[in-house]
Design an enzyme around this catalytic site. Structure first.
Site, PDB file in Angstrom:
ATOM      1  N   CYS A  10       0.282   3.597   2.964  1.00 31.24           N
ATOM      2  CA  CYS A  10       0.832   2.969   4.175  1.00 31.24           C
ATOM      3  C   CYS A  10       2.327   3.253   4.290  1.00 31.24           C
ATOM      4  O   CYS A  10       2.842   3.524   5.370  1.00 31.24           O
ATOM      5  CB  CYS A  10       0.610   1.459   4.162  1.00 31.24           C
ATOM      6  N   CYS A  60       0.833  -1.210   0.000  1.00 35.22           N
ATOM      7  CA  CYS A  60       0.000   0.000   0.000  1.00 35.22           C
ATOM      8  C   CYS A  60       0.867   1.258   0.000  1.00 35.22           C
ATOM      9  O   CYS A  60       1.646   1.471   0.932  1.00 35.22           O
ATOM     10  CB  CYS A  60      -0.899  -0.072   1.241  1.00 35.22           C
TER      11      CYS A  60
END
Length: 104
Positions: A34, A31
């Site tokens: 992230c 991600c």
């Protein structure tokens, strides 16, 4: 003294959660937001005390993800002595994260 950010497992989370204030970042290695959030958390850790900041791999810890009702990543949850204080989804900036940790 600065706080450190470390990666933990679901079992370690269960041990830490009943302690003091804890910020848990549920993230995925694939991600983009992230990855950016991990840099923000390391910056937050330089300027704050009285909290432990940990990262939990969403994909590798499905039991913890289900137990705490995490529906996506990144999701941050602040716990204090085992009680959830606040939760936020998505990439956040440093002031918002510090506000969360301080109970705001």
């Amino acid at each position: 003294m600065a706080v450190t950010v470390k990666e933990i497992s679901g079992a370690e989370l269960e041990q830490l959660i009943s302690g003091g204030r804890l910020l848990v970042d549920f993230y995925s290695k694939t991600c983009g937001p992230c990855k950016m959030l991990s840099f923000v958390l390391k910056d937050v850790a330089k300027d704050i005390e009285g909290v432990e900041i940990v990262m939990l791999d969403y994909d590798a810890n499905k039991e913890a993800v289900e137990k705490y009702g995490v529906e996506g990543y990144p999701t941050m949850i602040v716990f204090d002595k085992g009680q959830e204080l606040t939760r936020v989804k998505g990439l956040q900036q440093k002031p918002k994260i510090i506000q969360m940790i301080n109970g705001g």
